[in-house]
Write a protein that holds these residues in place. Structure first.
Motif, PDB file in Angstrom:
ATOM      1  N   GLY A   1       0.779  -1.238   0.000  1.00  0.00           N
ATOM      2  CA  GLY A   1       0.000   0.000   0.000  1.00  0.00           C
ATOM      3  C   GLY A   1       0.810   1.288   0.000  1.00  0.00           C
ATOM      4  O   GLY A   1       0.245   2.367  -0.020  1.00  0.00           O
TER       5      GLY A   1
ATOM      6  N   TYR B   1      -5.954   6.925   3.040  1.00  0.00           N
ATOM      7  CA  TYR B   1      -4.592   7.036   2.508  1.00  0.00           C
ATOM      8  C   TYR B   1      -4.187   8.472   2.223  1.00  0.00           C
ATOM      9  O   TYR B   1      -5.027   9.364   2.152  1.00  0.00           O
ATOM     10  CB  TYR B   1      -4.454   6.175   1.246  1.00  0.00           C
TER      11      TYR B   1
ATOM     12  N   HIS C   1      -4.905  -1.686  -0.947  1.00  0.00           N
ATOM     13  CA  HIS C   1      -3.526  -1.248  -1.191  1.00  0.00           C
ATOM     14  C   HIS C   1      -3.320  -0.779  -2.631  1.00  0.00           C
ATOM     15  O   HIS C   1      -2.609   0.192  -2.864  1.00  0.00           O
ATOM     16  CB  HIS C   1      -2.546  -2.395  -0.889  1.00  0.00           C
TER      17      HIS C   1
ATOM     18  N   ALA D   1      -4.625   2.697  -2.565  1.00  0.00           N
ATOM     19  CA  ALA D   1      -3.858   3.626  -1.733  1.00  0.00           C
ATOM     20  C   ALA D   1      -2.489   3.954  -2.328  1.00  0.00           C
ATOM     21  O   ALA D   1      -1.978   5.056  -2.175  1.00  0.00           O
ATOM     22  CB  ALA D   1      -3.679   3.032  -0.333  1.00  0.00           C
TER      23      ALA D   1
ATOM     24  N   ILE E   1     -10.011   1.839   2.878  1.00  0.00           N
ATOM     25  CA  ILE E   1      -8.724   2.355   3.334  1.00  0.00           C
ATOM     26  C   ILE E   1      -8.684   3.875   3.349  1.00  0.00           C
ATOM     27  O   ILE E   1      -9.333   4.548   2.543  1.00  0.00           O
ATOM     28  CB  ILE E   1      -7.584   1.769   2.453  1.00  0.00           C
TER      29      ILE E   1
ATOM     30  N   GLU F   1      -0.942   4.057   1.986  1.00  0.00           N
ATOM     31  CA  GLU F   1      -1.895   3.636   3.015  1.00  0.00           C
ATOM     32  C   GLU F   1      -1.666   4.274   4.379  1.00  0.00           C
ATOM     33  O   GLU F   1      -0.542   4.576   4.754  1.00  0.00           O
ATOM     34  CB  GLU F   1      -1.850   2.112   3.183  1.00  0.00           C
TER      35      GLU F   1
END
Ligand SMILES: [Zn+2]
Length: 279
Positions: free
Chosen positions: A148, A219, A177, A180, A217, A224
């Protein structure tokens, strides 16, 4: 063949914290997979790993593991590369004793390397890991997880190339990931179709036994920050993901890494089954 869903670690709803308790709890919840977390160190005994196997087999919960985070197969420092090899071999050995089929790992960091140098360093370390596993007759897949962070080695194309060149290696697709790291825009069904299409083109029947991680996520420009529960901001969105899985007949395992682990695994599973039922 279908898709199995499960949590990264023992379910939150489980009263027990042991891996065997986790497997039983997954089965009760209707989840057919669980990833054993060696992320903060491998602390399981071989005897215990052997005890897990018959329980998981009887309950039809397929197992995988996540190797320790402190691994850097690209490191220029010999001692780091060596200890990284050891940690992955140890994780793989225990996982195979549990009857598990894949050990996921984060390949490493570019640091001062060019991307090609990092690739060659990771490949060399993985060749060593494969040889050691073969010598010990340990049959398992090694899942190179898509990372990520921009500073980390292990983009989708890099991991696909490792899988093409190394027999035991396959990618573990972490969709959050991919987003991100800025490598893929994941908003619509077509974005997921494109990724699966790429996997099918490059790795053939991998799409019939894929292994992936899913969560939303948070980010920044560097990549990330935190995994988030499904439905928070829909980055990446889970409904189109469930739709693409259900409509294309792919088989494999989706491990949920959101903070709501088993709850979100059940949410994604019910979305997937709803779409399957409509077809
Ligand atoms: Zn991971």
């Amino acid at each position: 063949m279908a898709v199995r869903f499960g949590p990264a670690g023992v379910p939150i709803q489980c009263k027990e914290s042991s891996s065997i308790g986790g497997v039983r709890c997954c089965a009760e919840l209707g989840l057919k997979a669980m990833e054993i977390e060696f992320s903060h160190g491998v602390r399981m005994s071989e005897d215990y790993a052997k005890e897990i196997k018959p329980v998981a087999e009887e309950l039809d919960v397929s197992l995988s593991s996540h190797a320790p985070y402190y691994v850097n197969l690209c490191s220029a420092e010999k001692s780091t590369a060596k200890s990284s090899v050891k940690r992955i071999v140890h994780s793989a050995k225990l996982t195979s004793l549990t009857g598990g089929n894949i050990t996921v790992f984060h390949p490493g960091y570019y640091q001062k390397h060019t991307p090609e140098e990092a690739y060659q360093a990771a490949k060399k370390a993985l060749v060593e890991i494969q040889e050691e596993l073969r010598e010990n007759k340990i049959g398992i897949r090694l899942g190179a997880e898509t990372v990520g962070k921009k500073s980390a080695f292990g983009g989708l194309e890099e991991n696909i190339r490792l899988a093409q060149e190394l027999e035991m290696v396959e990618p573990c697709i972490d969709f959050a990931h991919l987003l991100a790291r800025g490598d893929f825009n994941i908003k619509t069904e077509n974005d997921y179709r494109m990724i699966f299409g790429m996997l099918e083109k490059e790795l053939g029947d991998y799409v019939q036994r894929f292994h992936c991680h899913f969560s939303e996520i948070e980010y920044s420009e560097k990549g990330e920050r935190n995994h988030l529960p499904l439905g928070t901001r829909h980055e990446p969105p889970f409904k189109p993901f469930a739709k693409v899985l259900a409509e294309n007949g792919y088989s494999g395992t989706v491990i949920i890494e959101s903070p709501r682990l088993d709850f979100d695994a059940l949410l994604l599973k019910s979305e997937y089954e709803k779409i399957k039922g409509e077809n």
